[in-house]
Design a protein around this motif. Structure first.
Motif, PDB file in Angstrom:
ATOM      1  N   UNK A 203      -8.978  21.858  22.878  1.00 38.38           N
ATOM      2  CA  UNK A 203      -8.086  23.004  23.015  1.00 38.38           C
ATOM      3  C   UNK A 203      -6.820  22.805  22.172  1.00 38.38           C
ATOM      4  N   UNK A 204      -6.223  21.630  22.275  1.00 36.37           N
ATOM      5  CA  UNK A 204      -5.002  21.335  21.515  1.00 36.37           C
ATOM      6  C   UNK A 204      -5.289  21.360  20.015  1.00 36.37           C
ATOM      7  N   UNK A 205      -6.442  20.863  19.630  1.00 38.60           N
ATOM      8  CA  UNK A 205      -6.806  20.860  18.210  1.00 38.60           C
ATOM      9  C   UNK A 205      -6.953  22.286  17.686  1.00 38.60           C
ATOM     10  N   UNK A 206      -7.433  23.174  18.529  1.00 40.43           N
ATOM     11  CA  UNK A 206      -7.600  24.585  18.154  1.00 40.43           C
ATOM     12  C   UNK A 206      -6.254  25.260  17.896  1.00 40.43           C
ATOM     13  N   UNK A 207      -5.165  24.713  18.433  1.00 40.26           N
ATOM     14  CA  UNK A 207      -3.838  25.299  18.247  1.00 40.26           C
ATOM     15  C   UNK A 207      -3.241  24.952  16.885  1.00 40.26           C
ATOM     16  N   UNK A 208      -3.814  23.986  16.194  1.00 38.85           N
ATOM     17  CA  UNK A 208      -3.275  23.608  14.878  1.00 38.85           C
ATOM     18  C   UNK A 208      -3.313  24.807  13.948  1.00 38.85           C
ATOM     19  N   UNK A 209      -2.175  25.046  13.280  1.00 44.13           N
ATOM     20  CA  UNK A 209      -2.085  26.228  12.418  1.00 44.13           C
ATOM     21  C   UNK A 209      -1.403  25.927  11.077  1.00 44.13           C
ATOM     22  N   UNK A 210      -1.264  24.641  10.766  1.00 47.41           N
ATOM     23  CA  UNK A 210      -0.634  24.236   9.516  1.00 47.41           C
ATOM     24  C   UNK A 210      -1.563  23.291   8.771  1.00 47.41           C
TER      25      UNK A 210
END
Length: 131
Positions: free
Chosen positions: A121-128
């Motif tokens: 889930x946290x990895x899915x939040x990466x946006x950079x």
């Protein structure tokens, strides 16, 4: 006789344990020097963030869908787009979550199962893009 399959929410201990987990998560974020960049992305007062994480995790773990009831679909990536989230921020978030799990003595195999899911889930939040 069929026994009802317990949800992760129930296995964790329901509302009291989840409230303690989210409270501890933000206490760690607020005090651990190595996660200061993550802390700096949050408002000075963490109570609203803590409550939103509690509400989200409640539904995500199979408990009451509190976040959806109040705010609608979580749309996590969209809600996190204003923040630059790289691998380092993901890892800082996970440091806080792992420590909270350890402090609350969440037992195996539930500990590993939930932490692996939270990492995804946290990895899915990466946006950079990474440098």
């Amino acid at each position: 006789m069929d026994q009802k399959q317990q949800t992760p929410y129930e296995l964790l201990g329901g509302e009291p344990v989840l409230r303690n987990l989210t409270k501890r998560f933000y206490e760690i974020m607020d005090t651990l020097p190595e996660v200061k960049p993550l802390r700096d992305m949050h408002p000075e007062n963490l109570r609203g963030s803590e409550e939103k994480l509690f509400m989200f995790l409640s539904g995500w773990l199979g408990g009451p869908g509190l976040f959806e009831q109040r705010y609608g679909h979580p749309r996590l990536r969209a809600r996190h787009m204003p923040f630059e989230i790289r691998k380092s921020e993901r890892d800082q978030w996970m440091i806080c979550m792992v420590q909270a799990f350890d402090d609350l003595k969440i037992a195996e195999p539930l500990r590993s199962e939930l932490l692996h899911s939270l990492l995804r889930l946290a990895d899915h939040m990466r946006n950079q893009e990474e440098a």
